[in-house]
Design a protein around this motif. Sequence first.
Motif, mmCIF file in Angstrom:
data_model
loop_
_atom_site.group_PDB
_atom_site.id
_atom_site.type_symbol
_atom_site.label_atom_id
_atom_site.label_comp_id
_atom_site.label_asym_id
_atom_site.label_seq_id
_atom_site.Cartn_x
_atom_site.Cartn_y
_atom_site.Cartn_z
ATOM 1 N N GLU A 198 -1.823 4.270 0.229
ATOM 2 C CA GLU A 198 -3.222 3.864 0.128
ATOM 3 C C GLU A 198 -3.801 3.782 1.527
ATOM 4 O O GLU A 198 -3.542 2.830 2.270
ATOM 5 N N LYS A 229 0.805 -1.221 0.000
ATOM 6 C CA LYS A 229 0.000 0.000 0.000
ATOM 7 C C LYS A 229 0.842 1.277 0.000
ATOM 8 O O LYS A 229 0.275 2.374 0.035
ATOM 9 N N LYS A 263 -6.466 7.573 -1.470
ATOM 10 C CA LYS A 263 -5.034 7.466 -1.697
ATOM 11 C C LYS A 263 -4.397 8.829 -1.428
ATOM 12 O O LYS A 263 -4.822 9.838 -1.976
#
Length: 366
Positions: free
Chosen positions: A296, A234, A302
């Motif tokens: 993220e 992420k 995001k």
Amino acid sequence: EFRRVLFRSPQEGRLLLDFKMVSSEVQLSDLKVAANRVEEFLQQVPVSASVVSNRDLEARSIYNTMEALNTTPNLITDSWLSSQVTFSLRGLSTVFDNVGFESTVALYIDDVYFSRSFGFNSTLMDIERVEILRGPQGTLFGKNTIGGVIHVVSEKPEMATNGQIELNYGNYNFLQARGKFNKELIKDKLAWRVTGALTKRNGYINDRVPNVEAQNKTNFYGFRSSLLYTPNSKTNISFRAHYGKDNNAENTFVYASKPDYELLGIAADEKSETEQNLPAFFERQQYGGVAKAEIELNPQNKLTLISSYNNSIDDYLGDNDVAKADVSRWGRTQKLRNLSQEIRINSPREQKFAYVGGLYFLNERI
């Protein structure tokens, strides 16, 4: 992908056929752009946009970014001096070199805004693509985007080890060497990429004065280095740095006149030949860097953080009297420093209600 189709015919009864769908070699490639500050496929972007990919650059044997842009419809590029680049989109253009005028076409390199084009070096290396967005883009790219946006995106480090060397030779002793090397430092976590370029070329204008003729050359070298760190699925963190120096540039120019026109007995310029008493001196040095983090937060949000610093200094001195008599000289030193910070949050573009927002700060010193 397989498809099974059943046909029924009164004469033959049942007929079962299997079909296999394969991609066509002539179909358009899936190009991505960041026209909405989020990477998405070009076919899905509701913006008049063109993309020059790295495959296009290789296929056309393009050796600098200016040449790549010249193949784009509705876009005109021009450069009087090596540091005086003008971009025109849909007829809207600005002389970027004049510090009293703001630009009408915004220049971005790797998500970083360059407020003046004399911070633009046409011998950029390791280009992934060049995006050209036509028309006003003020909603997502800020001011100075009435004509559009030019966004140069460089290649990212890969989780692999590879390299490439390219050599080009052309007329007027043109010689360019470019190379890149990519190394995976920590498996699936950290990668490093470095690229370099060296360009040399004799000028195509002949000066009758030997010491002036010796200065009318191109001599550039530079490098770019980048790191990519992915601590988890992420988070992406990247660092980029660049340095470039022009020791000379082909800045000698001629004025068209009749061959028999000789003011005070001094031979006039003719075709590509001239006679000047002062070499066209040019030198430029550029360096800077950018840090970018993409996080993220959740499937719907995001976060992007971008910090950058760029510096450009160039010197020019030339002869403007079009004669070997020492009548007129013109020159200047330009310095540009850009410091910027951007914070951006966005949602996936494919959902019904998509959004992007953030804060942007730019400090420009000329």
